[in-house]
Design a protein around this motif. Structure first.
Motif, PDB file in Angstrom:
ATOM      1  N   THR A 128       0.833  -1.275   0.029  1.00  0.00           N
ATOM      2  CA  THR A 128      -0.088   0.034   0.064  1.00  0.00           C
ATOM      3  C   THR A 128       0.941   1.274   0.087  1.00  0.00           C
ATOM      4  O   THR A 128       0.479   2.258  -0.787  1.00  0.00           O
ATOM      5  CB  THR A 128      -0.844  -0.030   1.364  1.00  0.00           C
ATOM      6  OG1 THR A 128      -1.986  -1.296   1.413  1.00  0.00           O
ATOM      7  CG2 THR A 128      -1.897   1.192   1.295  1.00  0.00           C
ATOM      8  N   ALA A 129       1.842   1.358   0.799  1.00  0.00           N
ATOM      9  CA  ALA A 129       2.802   2.400   0.929  1.00  0.00           C
ATOM     10  C   ALA A 129       3.421   2.853  -0.365  1.00  0.00           C
ATOM     11  O   ALA A 129       3.405   3.668  -0.931  1.00  0.00           O
ATOM     12  CB  ALA A 129       3.781   2.178   2.148  1.00  0.00           C
ATOM     13  N   GLY A 130       3.910   1.493  -1.193  1.00  0.00           N
ATOM     14  CA  GLY A 130       4.672   1.790  -2.587  1.00  0.00           C
ATOM     15  C   GLY A 130       3.563   2.080  -3.439  1.00  0.00           C
ATOM     16  O   GLY A 130       4.052   3.232  -4.374  1.00  0.00           O
ATOM     17  N   ALA A 131       2.185   1.920  -3.396  1.00  0.00           N
ATOM     18  CA  ALA A 131       1.461   2.208  -4.477  1.00  0.00           C
ATOM     19  C   ALA A 131       1.004   3.727  -4.319  1.00  0.00           C
ATOM     20  O   ALA A 131       0.900   4.488  -5.374  1.00  0.00           O
ATOM     21  CB  ALA A 131      -0.083   1.364  -4.288  1.00  0.00           C
ATOM     22  N   ILE A 132       0.746   4.256  -3.129  1.00  0.00           N
ATOM     23  CA  ILE A 132       0.834   5.638  -2.715  1.00  0.00           C
ATOM     24  C   ILE A 132       1.491   6.594  -3.238  1.00  0.00           C
ATOM     25  O   ILE A 132       1.486   7.443  -3.836  1.00  0.00           O
ATOM     26  CB  ILE A 132       0.217   6.057  -1.333  1.00  0.00           C
ATOM     27  CG1 ILE A 132      -1.004   5.058  -0.809  1.00  0.00           C
ATOM     28  CG2 ILE A 132       0.026   7.387  -1.099  1.00  0.00           C
ATOM     29  CD1 ILE A 132      -1.255   5.496   0.706  1.00  0.00           C
TER      30      ILE A 132
ATOM     31  N   ALA B  83      -5.341  10.008   1.418  1.00  0.00           N
ATOM     32  CA  ALA B  83      -4.931   8.898   2.237  1.00  0.00           C
ATOM     33  C   ALA B  83      -5.852   9.204   3.451  1.00  0.00           C
ATOM     34  O   ALA B  83      -5.572  10.007   4.061  1.00  0.00           O
ATOM     35  CB  ALA B  83      -3.373   8.402   2.834  1.00  0.00           C
ATOM     36  N   ILE B  84      -6.749   8.111   3.983  1.00  0.00           N
ATOM     37  CA  ILE B  84      -7.768   8.365   4.838  1.00  0.00           C
ATOM     38  C   ILE B  84      -7.603   6.945   5.797  1.00  0.00           C
ATOM     39  O   ILE B  84      -7.917   5.869   5.441  1.00  0.00           O
ATOM     40  CB  ILE B  84      -9.007   8.682   4.283  1.00  0.00           C
ATOM     41  CG1 ILE B  84     -10.182   9.241   5.331  1.00  0.00           C
ATOM     42  CG2 ILE B  84      -9.637   7.671   3.373  1.00  0.00           C
ATOM     43  CD1 ILE B  84     -11.242   9.608   5.186  1.00  0.00           C
TER      44      ILE B  84
ATOM     45  N   ALA C 143       4.504   6.307   9.356  1.00  0.00           N
ATOM     46  CA  ALA C 143       5.375   5.600   8.648  1.00  0.00           C
ATOM     47  C   ALA C 143       5.312   5.137   7.351  1.00  0.00           C
ATOM     48  O   ALA C 143       6.007   4.931   6.652  1.00  0.00           O
ATOM     49  CB  ALA C 143       5.806   4.598   9.958  1.00  0.00           C
ATOM     50  N   LEU C 144       3.823   4.393   7.502  1.00  0.00           N
ATOM     51  CA  LEU C 144       3.432   4.309   5.967  1.00  0.00           C
ATOM     52  C   LEU C 144       3.458   5.465   4.808  1.00  0.00           C
ATOM     53  O   LEU C 144       3.813   4.885   3.748  1.00  0.00           O
ATOM     54  CB  LEU C 144       1.962   3.626   6.211  1.00  0.00           C
ATOM     55  CG  LEU C 144       1.209   2.885   4.916  1.00  0.00           C
ATOM     56  CD1 LEU C 144       0.212   2.004   5.690  1.00  0.00           C
ATOM     57  CD2 LEU C 144       0.793   3.981   3.996  1.00  0.00           C
ATOM     58  N   LEU C 145       2.948   6.450   5.153  1.00  0.00           N
ATOM     59  CA  LEU C 145       3.073   7.469   4.241  1.00  0.00           C
ATOM     60  C   LEU C 145       4.576   8.105   3.970  1.00  0.00           C
ATOM     61  O   LEU C 145       4.521   9.086   3.112  1.00  0.00           O
ATOM     62  CB  LEU C 145       1.939   8.397   4.531  1.00  0.00           C
ATOM     63  CG  LEU C 145       0.613   8.148   4.479  1.00  0.00           C
ATOM     64  CD1 LEU C 145      -0.359   9.129   5.184  1.00  0.00           C
ATOM     65  CD2 LEU C 145       0.238   7.486   3.236  1.00  0.00           C
TER      66      LEU C 145
ATOM     67  N   LEU D 194       7.914  11.965   1.113  1.00  0.00           N
ATOM     68  CA  LEU D 194       9.140  12.422   0.392  1.00  0.00           C
ATOM     69  C   LEU D 194       9.130  12.592  -1.050  1.00  0.00           C
ATOM     70  O   LEU D 194       9.708  13.503  -1.595  1.00  0.00           O
ATOM     71  CB  LEU D 194      10.210  11.192   0.754  1.00  0.00           C
ATOM     72  CG  LEU D 194      10.696  10.829   2.083  1.00  0.00           C
ATOM     73  CD1 LEU D 194      11.436   9.935   2.191  1.00  0.00           C
ATOM     74  CD2 LEU D 194      11.298  11.969   2.564  1.00  0.00           C
ATOM     75  N   ALA D 195       8.110  12.084  -1.705  1.00  0.00           N
ATOM     76  CA  ALA D 195       7.964  12.232  -3.190  1.00  0.00           C
ATOM     77  C   ALA D 195       6.933  13.128  -3.433  1.00  0.00           C
ATOM     78  O   ALA D 195       6.959  13.961  -4.661  1.00  0.00           O
ATOM     79  CB  ALA D 195       7.212  10.847  -3.856  1.00  0.00           C
TER      80      ALA D 195
END
Length: 415
Positions: free
Chosen positions: A292-296, A308-309, A330-332, A337-338
């Protein structure tokens, strides 16, 4: 130039108070942690005490006041406009610390914020004209038995007096006389009714000449009134980082109804990809959320805006809020950073995410809506940031914040 120190129990509250001074041309920043202490005319410090028990919240504020930012700084103690957290314990500790240092201090207290529907009448907080106790906000999250502010403060051992709305409006000078009477009587706090911005302005103009003897306690409403009563400042704007040609990250970590409605309205406007994050996923840890973190992050790197909610969880334990905010941050982190810019609602969410990005403060620039500031992140990942308290704002707020970030980035790209 008069310096100001604002102490708040969360990040969004610190920012929505300090931004009123930025709008008047004063250099204003919100900071957290030793690395974030900046030499600004107005410095708002997030004590991050909203979820602490009374004794710990009080100790944290007392420690911050033990080393004030230079002599002569006026003090504003931010309290939540709906009485969340531990404002009474924090104020009692703040007054005791100031008096131990030889500074007489009467607290002039009014959490009214009329622009967001919060008013004070008969010493009690009202929301959109109704008793605060009848609101979903109170049912979801409250610390005190009711919204009688005098009783709340007296429960923490403080003596109080009340300036009722009728007396405040009766004649010019009523507020100044009430303050002097409270000072002469040795009261700890003067609770002030206010139902309009004009009421708050009357309180501000009456109390500013007594800056050496009073501290102010309130939300963004009283802070705006005080800033409006000061001469205009002429602080130079901060240097701005070059914009990134990537998407925006919009984060809703608050469970408040106002934030949920605004998120749905922003999504209905189109062009925004939604990522719902279940609390169970956040509790599961990095091994479960990597995809999920990579997809966002990939969505944002491709130039799309992502929202993200945290999904609602029936029967959720509000005491888990801080832990969920840390996990969400942490997930986001890769997405942050992007991102070319960030919007976050919920003080714990905003602080946790910015800390993940190495940010230690925000230099405030403007207010895009009442209590919704835009600023530049300082340290770490420098970018434009908009923060908002979870409990207020209209249905258009998140969509408007997204548009403002996009416009800001476009202006910088053309400069």
């Amino acid at each position: 130039m008069q310096r100001w120190l604002i102490l708040a129990d969360d990040l969004t509250g610190a920012a929505d108070c300090a931004v009123s001074f930025a709008r008047r041309g004063h250099a204003a920043a919100v900071a957290w942690g030793p690395a974030g202490i900046a030499e600004e005319t107005v410095l708002a410090i997030d004590a991050d005490s909203r979820r602490l028990p009374p004794a710990q919240a009080a100790a944290r504020h007392a420690a911050l006041l033990a080393a004030p930012p230079g002599p002569g700084a006026a003090l504003y103690k931010k309290m939540d406009s709906t009485l969340r957290g531990q404002p009474a314990a924090e104020l009692a500790a703040s007054l005791a610390t100031l008096r131990a240092a030889g500074r007489p201090a009467l607290a002039v207290v009014s959490p009214a914020f009329p622009a967001t529907g919060r008013t004070m009448e008969d010493g009690r907080v009202r929301l959109q004209g109704a008793p605060l106790e009848a609101s979903p906000l109170w049912r979801r999250d409250h610390t005190y038995p009711d919204a009688d502010l005098r009783a709340v403060l007296e429960g923490a051992g403080m003596t109080t007096a009340l300036l009722p709305l009728a007396a405040l409006r009766a004649e010019p000078g009523a507020a100044a006389r009430a303050v002097r009477a409270a000072l002469e009587a040795g009261q700890d706090a003067l609770v002030c009714d206010a139902a309009t911005e004009a009421d708050l302005a009357a309180i501000a103009h009456a109390t500013l000449p007594l800056a050496g003897s009073v501290i102010w306690v309130g939300s963004g409403g009283l802070a705006a009134a005080l800033a409006g009563a000061l001469p205009m400042g002429h602080a130079p704007p901060p240097s701005r980082p070059p914009p990134r040609r990537t998407g925006l990250l919009l984060v809703v970590g608050s469970m408040a109804e106002a934030s949920r409605v605004a998120a749905a309205e922003a999504l209905a406007g189109g062009g925004l990809r939604r990522f719902g994050l279940a609390p169970a996923l956040l509790r599961a840890g990095p091994g479960e959320w990597a995809g999920t973190a990579g997809a966002i992050a990939a969505t944002i790197a491709a130039g799309e805006d992502a929202l993200a909610i945290i999904e609602e969880e029936p029967g959720a334990d509000l005491r888990q809020g801080a832990a969920l905010a840390e996990a969400l941050a942490a997930l986001l982190r890769p997405a942050g950073l992007a991102a070319g810019g960030l919007f976050a609602t919920g003080g714990e969410t905003a602080r946790a995410l910015l800390a993940q990005l190495g940010v230690h403060s925000i230099r405030l620039l403007e207010e895009i809506a009442p209590g919704v500031p835009l600023g530049l992140a300082q340290g770490g990942r420098a970018m434009p940031v908009i923060t908002k308290a979870g409990g207020f704002g209209g249905a258009q707020t998140i969509g408007h914040a997204r548009q403002r970030l996009r416009a800001w980035l476009q202006q910088e790209a053309q400069a």
